[in-house]
Design an enzyme around this catalytic site. Structure first.
Site, mmCIF file in Angstrom:
data_model
loop_
_atom_site.group_PDB
_atom_site.id
_atom_site.type_symbol
_atom_site.label_atom_id
_atom_site.label_comp_id
_atom_site.label_asym_id
_atom_site.label_seq_id
_atom_site.Cartn_x
_atom_site.Cartn_y
_atom_site.Cartn_z
ATOM 1 N N SER A 78 0.795 -1.241 0.000
ATOM 2 C CA SER A 78 0.000 0.000 0.000
ATOM 3 C C SER A 78 0.823 1.285 0.000
ATOM 4 C CB SER A 78 -0.970 0.001 1.179
ATOM 5 O OG SER A 78 -2.040 -0.879 0.911
ATOM 6 N N LYS A 81 2.675 6.684 4.996
ATOM 7 C CA LYS A 81 1.807 5.688 4.363
ATOM 8 C C LYS A 81 2.396 4.315 4.600
ATOM 9 C CE LYS A 81 -1.572 3.970 2.292
ATOM 10 N NZ LYS A 81 -1.491 2.999 3.404
#
EC number: 3.5.2.6
Length: 271
Positions: free
Chosen positions: A46, A210
């Site tokens: 991701s 992230k």
């Protein structure tokens, strides 16, 4: 030379972890780097989502009102791990809401909707090339992009390539000013990162990150970091393991972070 000792410490950590560790730190004060397996390919999982959202932000520079555009979400769109999109089947979501869900909750359906809007994963790769990243490649959608098979080049990048791109997107001029500010705001509001890079840093430092995770115990985090009294740092930590069902190892991310940022926490305490 402290660099050697840092690399030695990362090598020791990697041996202890029994996996493969990739690290890239950029100190934006002088653009100096600390890397460990910095040029090797790792599955992004991701962490790939930052580039996809940045591609939407770049489009929004040319198209006024793009981020407000409503995207329909149907039940058949839903894939595993979609905590935000699954609540919006009746109403749809704007591209801005999809971007925030993608970055802050790592919502997989939101990522797929962004990829569909752009015209597929290859369009994100094209955007990466346009900001001078020749390494990043996105080949598949969610959740397939997380297979993280050893030696598979699909959906991979190198730690140093990702670090340079994250620097260009959050601190450089790869995006227009308001788009850059929006990206940074979204990253700072991430809900998934408390036990990753952030956990290896002094509490009062500001972080936008992230995370990512996939098969083979792949455990990743990429961050822009604002230490107290110091220019920002960019940090990428990628980690993957031998067994397909290996457990995630956020502890390795935290330890690697502590090793490479120690010198900066020392200076910021002195001042």
């Amino acid at each position: 030379n402290t660099n050697n000792t840092i690399e030695e410490q990362l090598s020791t950590l990697e041996k202890y972890s029994q996996g493969r560790l990739g690290v890239a730190l950029i100190n934006t004060e002088d653009n100096s780097q600390i890397t460990y397996r910095g040029e090797e390919r790792f599955a992004m999982a991701s962490t790939s989502k930052v580039m996809a959202v940045a591609a939407i932000l770049k489009e929004s520079e040319k198209q006024a009102g793009l981020l407000d555009k409503n995207i329909i979400i149907t039940k058949s769109d839903l894939v595993a791990y979609s905590p935000i999109t699954e609540k919006h089947l009746a109403t749809g979501m704007s591209l801005a809401q999809l971007s925030a869900a993608t970055l802050q909750y790592s919502d997989n359906t939101a990522m797929n909707k962004i990829l569909d809007y752009l015209g597929g994963p290859s369009k994100v790769t094209q955007f990466a090339r346009s900001i001078n990243d020749v390494t990043y490649r996105l080949d598949r959608k969610e959740p397939e992009l997380n297979t993280a098979i050893h030696g598979d080049p699909r959906d991979t990048t190198s730690p140093i390539a990702m670090a340079k791109s994250l620097q260009a997107l959050t601190l450089g001029d790869a995006l227009g000013q308001s788009q850059r500010q929006q990206l940074v705001t979204w990253l700072k509001g991430n809900t998934t990162g408390d036990h990753s890079i952030k956990a290896g840093l002094p509490k009062h430092w500001i972080v936008g990150d992230k995370t990512g995770s996939g098969d083979y115990g792949t455990t990743n985090d990429i961050a822009v970091i604002w230490p107290k009294n110091h220019a920002p740092l960019i940090l990428v930590v990628y980690f993957t393991q031998q067994e397909q069902d290996a457990k995630y190892r956020k502890d390795i991310i935290v330890k690697a972070t502590e090793i490479v940022t120690k010198e900066f926490s020392n200076t910021s305490q002195k001042k």
